[in-house]
Write an enzyme that holds these catalytic residues in place. Structure first.
Site, PDB file in Angstrom:
ATOM      1  N   GLY A  10      44.860  31.698  48.964  1.00  0.00           N
ATOM      2  CA  GLY A  10      43.526  30.961  48.157  1.00  0.00           C
ATOM      3  C   GLY A  10      43.233  32.065  47.543  1.00  0.00           C
ATOM      4  O   GLY A  10      43.522  34.063  47.429  1.00  0.00           O
ATOM      5  N   HIS A  16      49.129  34.113  41.349  1.00  0.00           N
ATOM      6  CA  HIS A  16      49.756  32.616  42.821  1.00  0.00           C
ATOM      7  C   HIS A  16      49.973  32.013  41.281  1.00  0.00           C
ATOM      8  O   HIS A  16      50.462  31.242  41.757  1.00  0.00           O
ATOM      9  CB  HIS A  16      48.150  32.610  42.893  1.00  0.00           C
ATOM     10  CG  HIS A  16      47.639  33.214  44.276  1.00  0.00           C
ATOM     11  ND1 HIS A  16      46.124  34.315  44.204  1.00  0.00           N
ATOM     12  CD2 HIS A  16      48.175  33.540  45.633  1.00  0.00           C
ATOM     13  CE1 HIS A  16      46.415  34.618  45.390  1.00  0.00           C
ATOM     14  NE2 HIS A  16      47.482  34.319  46.042  1.00  0.00           N
ATOM     15  N   ARG A 166      41.863  41.082  46.856  1.00  0.00           N
ATOM     16  CA  ARG A 166      40.715  42.278  47.221  1.00  0.00           C
ATOM     17  C   ARG A 166      40.750  43.120  46.539  1.00  0.00           C
ATOM     18  O   ARG A 166      39.513  43.416  46.800  1.00  0.00           O
ATOM     19  CB  ARG A 166      41.900  43.286  49.010  1.00  0.00           C
ATOM     20  CG  ARG A 166      42.418  42.244  49.741  1.00  0.00           C
ATOM     21  CD  ARG A 166      43.117  42.731  50.663  1.00  0.00           C
ATOM     22  NE  ARG A 166      43.095  42.331  51.663  1.00  0.00           N
ATOM     23  CZ  ARG A 166      43.922  41.965  52.740  1.00  0.00           C
ATOM     24  NH1 ARG A 166      45.490  41.714  51.996  1.00  0.00           N
ATOM     25  NH2 ARG A 166      43.847  41.043  53.721  1.00  0.00           N
TER      26      ARG A 166
HETATM   27  P1  AMP Z   1      48.351  35.942  49.201  1.00  0.00           P
HETATM   28  O1  AMP Z   1      47.349  34.558  48.854  1.00  0.00           O
HETATM   29  O2  AMP Z   1      48.262  37.239  49.016  1.00  0.00           O
HETATM   30  O3  AMP Z   1      48.786  35.194  50.534  1.00  0.00           O
HETATM   31  O4  AMP Z   1      50.018  35.507  48.106  1.00  0.00           O
HETATM   32  C1  AMP Z   1      50.249  34.216  48.200  1.00  0.00           C
HETATM   33  C2  AMP Z   1      51.720  34.643  47.445  1.00  0.00           C
HETATM   34  O5  AMP Z   1      51.410  35.575  45.819  1.00  0.00           O
HETATM   35  C3  AMP Z   1      52.534  35.620  47.813  1.00  0.00           C
HETATM   36  O6  AMP Z   1      53.595  35.271  47.874  1.00  0.00           O
HETATM   37  C4  AMP Z   1      52.501  36.687  47.251  1.00  0.00           C
HETATM   38  O7  AMP Z   1      54.007  37.817  46.990  1.00  0.00           O
HETATM   39  C5  AMP Z   1      52.613  36.069  45.871  1.00  0.00           C
HETATM   40  N1  AMP Z   1      51.496  36.912  44.628  1.00  0.00           N
HETATM   41  C6  AMP Z   1      49.787  37.966  45.446  1.00  0.00           C
HETATM   42  N2  AMP Z   1      50.041  38.404  44.421  1.00  0.00           N
HETATM   43  C7  AMP Z   1      50.834  38.499  43.652  1.00  0.00           C
HETATM   44  C8  AMP Z   1      50.319  39.091  41.599  1.00  0.00           C
HETATM   45  N3  AMP Z   1      50.234  41.032  41.231  1.00  0.00           N
HETATM   46  N4  AMP Z   1      51.829  38.587  40.754  1.00  0.00           N
HETATM   47  C9  AMP Z   1      53.011  37.838  41.640  1.00  0.00           C
HETATM   48  N5  AMP Z   1      52.400  37.461  43.318  1.00  0.00           N
HETATM   49  C10 AMP Z   1      51.427  37.719  43.739  1.00  0.00           C
END
Ligand code: AMP
Length: 262
Positions: A10, A16, A166
């Site tokens: 989220g 995302h 973050r």
């Molecule tokens: P998270 O919500 O941080 O667990 O991320 C969920 C998914 O989004 C994971 O597969 C991450 O690698 C991807 N993700 C997060 N930040 C980015 C970004 N800046 N660019 C591409 N994918 C991202």
């Protein structure tokens, strides 16, 4: 009927949403999960303060045309008698695994549970968490889970900072220093392009760039083989290298990486 699945924690941003768009383009049904997974946070990490703007997230997913959003609560996902953990060996240990020794077992367990529930054809993951991508690839291969993994490129702010849920925690001063992370990675890429093959010199160069950020504490500045994630001392022609950084600004830990073909 092809099902594409995008697991997230989220606090959605364009990174995302790029995964959701890719899934939308390649599937009939797009499932997104939003779950801040307690199992993947270590003691003293930011589980309690992790942003949870659920309403805004659902609005973005409606616009991004996800078909189904799965938002389990921690209590229903991990009932009191929950006691199983799945983990991947070697790939979980370097880079983020050093400082976060239980992190990838938490990720593997939650993703395996989600895969069992959603049963997607394709799992969409970001390169931002490259080690996570490699670990999960190993997990589904080792355990014969019938899913294809797709990795999407890192989406960045205009100044180069990789988008992350973050980033909102950074003070104004730290936010202005944070783009040095990407600058350090780009420096390594240009050094390799101009012939530098010494892993240690490349690591030193990354740390050198980050010295310009007085608020930054470097957790790791690594040059590893993109397949094994093991440190590389001498870069060989044709090798696929990952330059990877984890940098903390006070309590906010940011990661970023760049893939380079030597
Ligand atoms: P998270 O919500 O941080 O667990 O991320 C969920 C998914 O989004 C994971 O597969 C991450 O690698 C991807 N993700 C997060 N930040 C980015 C970004 N800046 N660019 C591409 N994918 C991202």
């Amino acid at each position: 009927m092809r099902i594409g699945f995008v697991p997230t924690m989220g606090a959605l941003h364009e990174g995302h949403l790029s995964l959701v768009r890719q899934a939308r383009g390649e599937n009939d049904i797009v499932v997104v999960s939003i779950f801040v997974n307690p199992l993947q946070f270590g003691r003293g990490e930011d589980l309690g303060s992790y942003p949870r703007p659920l309403r805004a997230d659902l609005g973005l997913l409606e616009k991004g045309s996800a078909d189904l959003v799965f938002v389990p609560s921690a209590g229903e996902f991990y009932p009191r008698d929950f006691q199983s953990l799945v983990s991947v060996g070697r790939l979980s240990r370097p880079l983020c695994g050093k400082r976060r020794p239980t992190h990838f077992a938490g990720v593997c367990t939650v993703v395996l549970k989600l895969l069992n529930l959603v049963m997607p054809d394709t799992l969409y993951l970001g390169q931002k968490d490259y080690q996570q991508f490699r670990v999960l690839g190993q997990l589904v291969k080792d355990l014969d889970f019938p899913v294809r993994l797709r990795m999407a490129p890192i989406v960045r702010e205009p100044d180069g900072l990789a988008m992350s849920s973050r980033n909102v925690f950074l003070s104004a001063a730290h936010r202005s220093q944070a783009p040095l992370i990407y600058r350090a990675l780009k420096k390594v890429r240009s050094m390799i392009r101009s012939g530098m093959r010494d892993g240690r010199a490349l690591r030193r160069a990354m740390r050198g760039v980050l010295k310009e950020a007085p608020g930054a504490r470097v957790d790791y500045a690594e040059i590893v083989d993109a397949g094994t994630l093991q440190s590389v001392i001498k870069l060989k022609k044709g090798a696929r290298i990952l330059a990877a950084l984890a940098v903390s600004f006070e309590k906010t830990r940011l990661i970023d990486n760049i893939l380079i073909r030597v």
